[in-house]
Design an enzyme around this catalytic site. Structure first.
Site, short mmCIF file in Angstrom:
data_model
loop_
_atom_site.label_atom_id
_atom_site.label_comp_id
_atom_site.label_asym_id
_atom_site.label_seq_id
_atom_site.Cartn_x
_atom_site.Cartn_y
_atom_site.Cartn_z
CE LYS A 70 -4.07 -2.03 2.20
NZ LYS A 70 -5.09 -1.89 3.26
N GLY A 130 1.30 -1.74 14.48
CA GLY A 130 1.71 -1.70 13.08
C GLY A 130 1.82 -0.29 12.56
#
EC number: 1.1.1.25
Length: 286
Positions: A70, A130
């Site tokens: 991404k 994350g």
């Protein structure tokens, strides 16, 4: 007899075989009487540039982008929607006559998930695990809506960088820490919502969790962006402790519906997509 589709779409990631996006997007195309086809495209990081470049000669109309591409994919597309530029991650690409434009629908998908579960971020302190593409979108959603955020990542620099980006816009509402047991213990003691944006718990990492069960408690809400399996080890442990648990399926369908609308300029049949995603997930888990 099958007809040749008028347009091709797909999802690119690695791994990607677990995805229910083809089931829900193809169901949406059929419901809206669109002769389109949506496929999975497994691409290792070293193959990403070539796969994205192939969108032009193969006339692939659009792609969803998932783990681990991404952020990296931004290098290989021509323009960014303002929201994707602000987030710094792309999960949707449109091929507009050979020009590739990147969008981010993860932000909106997470906001819809919060709304549906009646979570007002301004009233909560979030621990986000994350610092990848999904974490960028989710952290921006949390901070935009007034939540206090601690980002924890195994690479401390990435956690601090993401938190710093949020602080530039939201004046000290975010901090970044290395993801280790000591920092987890301290952060979770001060947080009431946990969001896992790592792949720990899916694919080859199924059955694993970053959070020791002893750190979980009944007053927590635990959100896992993973939807396959529908109940990760983290969610199982949290449920045993009496915490509220939410998996990533609803967010997936909302962001997928937004991608559908970007590609087709038609209203997405959300209920059709959710039903098909649930059925595909049930089939995957048999």
């Amino acid at each position: 007899m099958q007809t040749i589709p008028d347009a091709l779409f797909g999802i690119i990631g690695y791994p990607v075989s677990h995805s229910v996006s083809p089931a829900m997007q193809n169901a949406a195309f059929k419901h809206c009487k669109l002769n389109y086809l949506y496929l999975t495209i497994a691409a290792k990081p070293e193959d990403l540039q070539n796969v994205i470049a192939s969108m032009r000669p193969l006339n692939i109309r659009g792609l969803n982008v998932t783990i681990p591409h991404k952020i990296e994919v931004i290098k290989y597309i021509d323009t960014l929607d303002p929201a994707a530029k602000k987030i710094g991650a792309v999960n949707t690409i449109v091929n507009e006559n050979g020009q590739l434009k990147g969008y981010n629908t993860d932000f909106g998908g997470f906001v819809r998930l919060l709304e549906h579960n009646r979570i007002a971020p301004a009233k909560h302190r979030f621990a986000l695990l994350g610092a990848g593409g999904s974490a960028h979108a989710i952290s921006l959603a949390i901070c935009t809506l007034g939540g206090h955020l601690t980002v924890l990542a195994r690479q401390e620099e990435k956690a601090k960088d993401l938190a710093a980006k949020m602080c530039l816009r939201f004046k000290g509402k975010a901090q970044g820490l290395e993801l280790n047991e000591a920092n987890l213990e301290e952060t979770l003691a001060e947080s009431d919502i946990i969001v896992n944006c790592t792949p720990i718990g899916m694919g080859n990492l199924a059955g694993q969790s970053l959070i020791p069960p002893r750190l979980l408690r009944p007053d927590l809400t635990v959100i896992d962006a993973i939807y396959n399996p529908c109940k990760t080890r983290l969610l199982e442990d949290a449920e045993k402790k009496g915490a509220k648990i939410i998996n990533g399926l609803e967010m997936l369908v909302w962001q997928g519906a937004m991608s559908f609308e970007i590609w087709t300029s038609q209203k997405a049949p959300f209920r059709v997509m959710m039903k098909e995603a649930e059925m595909a997930l049930d089939e995957n888990e048999k």
